[in-house]
Design an enzyme around this catalytic site. Sequence first.
Site, PDB file in Angstrom:
ATOM      1  N   ASP A  89      83.629   0.558  50.798  1.00 52.08           N
ATOM      2  CA  ASP A  89      82.962   0.292  49.526  1.00 52.08           C
ATOM      3  C   ASP A  89      81.478   0.618  49.701  1.00 52.08           C
ATOM      4  OD1 ASP A  89      81.708  -1.872  50.637  1.00 52.08           O
ATOM      5  OD2 ASP A  89      82.934  -3.363  49.646  1.00 52.08           O
ATOM      6  N   SER A  90      80.771   0.695  48.578  1.00 43.43           N
ATOM      7  CA  SER A  90      79.426   1.261  48.613  1.00 43.43           C
ATOM      8  C   SER A  90      78.362   0.246  49.007  1.00 43.43           C
ATOM      9  CB  SER A  90      79.076   1.810  47.237  1.00 43.43           C
ATOM     10  OG  SER A  90      79.053   0.754  46.295  1.00 43.43           O
ATOM     11  N   GLY A  91      78.722  -1.013  49.042  1.00 42.15           N
ATOM     12  CA  GLY A  91      77.722  -2.042  49.316  1.00 42.15           C
ATOM     13  C   GLY A  91      77.093  -2.592  48.056  1.00 42.15           C
ATOM     14  N   GLY A  92      77.345  -1.948  46.923  1.00 41.54           N
ATOM     15  CA  GLY A  92      76.770  -2.417  45.665  1.00 41.54           C
ATOM     16  C   GLY A  92      77.141  -3.863  45.371  1.00 41.54           C
ATOM     17  N   PHE A  93      78.414  -4.179  45.521  1.00 42.09           N
ATOM     18  CA  PHE A  93      78.879  -5.521  45.188  1.00 42.09           C
ATOM     19  C   PHE A  93      78.188  -6.581  46.050  1.00 42.09           C
ATOM     20  CE2 PHE A  93      81.743  -9.138  45.739  1.00 42.09           C
ATOM     21  CZ  PHE A  93      81.952  -9.497  44.419  1.00 42.09           C
ATOM     22  N   ASP A 143      77.151   1.402  42.726  1.00 42.13           N
ATOM     23  CA  ASP A 143      77.294   0.945  41.342  1.00 42.13           C
ATOM     24  C   ASP A 143      76.513  -0.340  41.133  1.00 42.13           C
ATOM     25  OD1 ASP A 143      79.021  -0.502  43.046  1.00 42.13           O
ATOM     26  OD2 ASP A 143      80.244  -1.136  41.346  1.00 42.13           O
ATOM     27  N   GLN A 185      82.309   0.283  35.324  1.00 43.33           N
ATOM     28  CA  GLN A 185      81.777  -1.053  35.063  1.00 43.33           C
ATOM     29  C   GLN A 185      81.882  -1.344  33.554  1.00 43.33           C
ATOM     30  OE1 GLN A 185      80.976  -3.415  37.100  1.00 43.33           O
ATOM     31  NE2 GLN A 185      80.982  -2.328  39.071  1.00 43.33           N
ATOM     32  N   ASP A 262      92.466  -3.980  46.841  1.00 50.64           N
ATOM     33  CA  ASP A 262      91.981  -4.600  48.071  1.00 50.64           C
ATOM     34  C   ASP A 262      91.569  -6.021  47.728  1.00 50.64           C
ATOM     35  OD1 ASP A 262      89.266  -3.853  46.760  1.00 50.64           O
ATOM     36  OD2 ASP A 262      88.748  -5.164  48.434  1.00 50.64           O
ATOM     37  N   CYS A 300     111.165 -12.729  53.941  1.00 46.36           N
ATOM     38  CA  CYS A 300     110.134 -11.834  54.478  1.00 46.36           C
ATOM     39  C   CYS A 300     110.660 -11.133  55.730  1.00 46.36           C
ATOM     40  CB  CYS A 300     108.882 -12.643  54.815  1.00 46.36           C
ATOM     41  SG  CYS A 300     107.558 -11.649  55.545  1.00 46.36           S
ATOM     42  N   CYS A 302     108.787  -9.749  58.074  1.00 48.84           N
ATOM     43  CA  CYS A 302     107.712  -9.541  59.052  1.00 48.84           C
ATOM     44  C   CYS A 302     108.048 -10.171  60.396  1.00 48.84           C
ATOM     45  CB  CYS A 302     106.369 -10.046  58.515  1.00 48.84           C
ATOM     46  SG  CYS A 302     105.989 -11.770  58.858  1.00 48.84           S
ATOM     47  N   CYS A 305     107.838 -14.045  60.591  1.00 47.54           N
ATOM     48  CA  CYS A 305     108.982 -14.766  60.028  1.00 47.54           C
ATOM     49  C   CYS A 305     110.236 -14.583  60.877  1.00 47.54           C
ATOM     50  CB  CYS A 305     109.219 -14.321  58.583  1.00 47.54           C
ATOM     51  SG  CYS A 305     107.917 -14.931  57.484  1.00 47.54           S
ATOM     52  N   HIS A 331     101.360 -12.360  58.473  1.00 46.13           N
ATOM     53  CA  HIS A 331     102.438 -12.586  57.500  1.00 46.13           C
ATOM     54  C   HIS A 331     101.940 -12.328  56.067  1.00 46.13           C
ATOM     55  CE1 HIS A 331     105.317 -14.592  54.899  1.00 46.13           C
ATOM     56  NE2 HIS A 331     104.282 -15.227  54.399  1.00 46.13           N
TER      57      HIS A 331
HETATM   58 ZN   LIG Z   1     106.566 -13.074  57.037  1.00 47.37          ZN
END
Ligand SMILES: [Zn+2]
Length: 372
Positions: A89-93, A143, A185, A262, A300, A302, A305, A331
């Site tokens: 990300d651009s760092g703007g946030f 932004d 925006q 994200d 799940c 994974c 689990c 998980h």
């Molecule tokens: Zn899991």
Amino acid sequence: MSFTLRATDGAARRGTLALAHGDVETPAFMPVGTAATVKAISPDELRGIDARIILANTYHLWLRPGRETIADMGGLHAFMSWDRNILTDSGGFQVFSLEARRVLSDAGVRFKSHLDGSEHEFTPENVVGFQEALGVDVAMALDVCVKLPATPPEIDEGVRLTTAWAKRCAAARTRERTALFGIVQGGLDERARARSASELVELDLPGYAIGGLSVGETREELYRMSRFTAALLPADKPRYLMGVGTVRDLIAAVDGGVDLFDCVYPTRCGRNGRALTRTGDLAIRNAAFARDPRPLDERCGCVVCATYSRAYLSHLFRADEMLGPRLLSLHNLATLAELMRDARAAIESGAWATFRDGVFAEAPDRAAVAKA
Ligand SMILES: [Zn+2]
């Protein structure tokens, strides 16, 4: 970079984003690795849940360890031993979250480091230069993320600067293998969103993000604005909704035509003893789990689990053992990866509405915690 739309079902889209470090099947959730690490999770473990792209953060890496260190170590992929895709990300946030510590002008934004108070300036040009020097696969334009609630003039000024900066970011590009995405925006104002989207689409960037949401608005506002904005963006380019990462929010946004996401939510929850499942989150420290032999989520797939009981994970958290946060984070990321995999299959087979309604019927609101 190329984006291939493989199937649509309603507004939901199934695509393949081909980047310099491999294909990303969309819709996809991108684990967040703010400081060049997805907190507590190794690159091998990320490969184990088939993560194809992760996020890193310009603001944090700019301050520490800095551009020269990462560039001298061969770029961000080599530095963190991750051979798949990276979006920064651009760092703007982050800068706009600093509030008192920043000064905004047409040129860019000056800010003071949260680490040591040192002064820095982000401009559209140096933010693109930084992301290219890191060698990332997707760079975000600088932004202006206006804090909500905001007045119409404040929103309009944010849109004006975001467009002007996106133009300068596009002009500053020098690296073919780094794709630049613009960020729409406009707050919760449809007129401002439409203007922001049309001005950015005119720049013909390879992808577009929906920014300025998931900042405290209601779920209904988030869903309405993400759907409204997604529909303004070109069908043949990837759409990325920033900062969204609960089961219900992901499905609602995919339903509105978003491809990429994200959020720190799954890893932050993992560190705090909160396990994500499609039927709600489990507070693993809860006494009800202390002698529960079941896995976190019976459905799940994974490794956590498949290997550990709720009782053991609950014990790890009560005993303040570091394996607990690691396993819950893994998980939680796997849960969202599997959710997106199932969403892709549902869109491909024309069964999206059934799948979506099934997830909604099971998933409580974000605030609700599932019963043991
Ligand atoms: Zn899991």
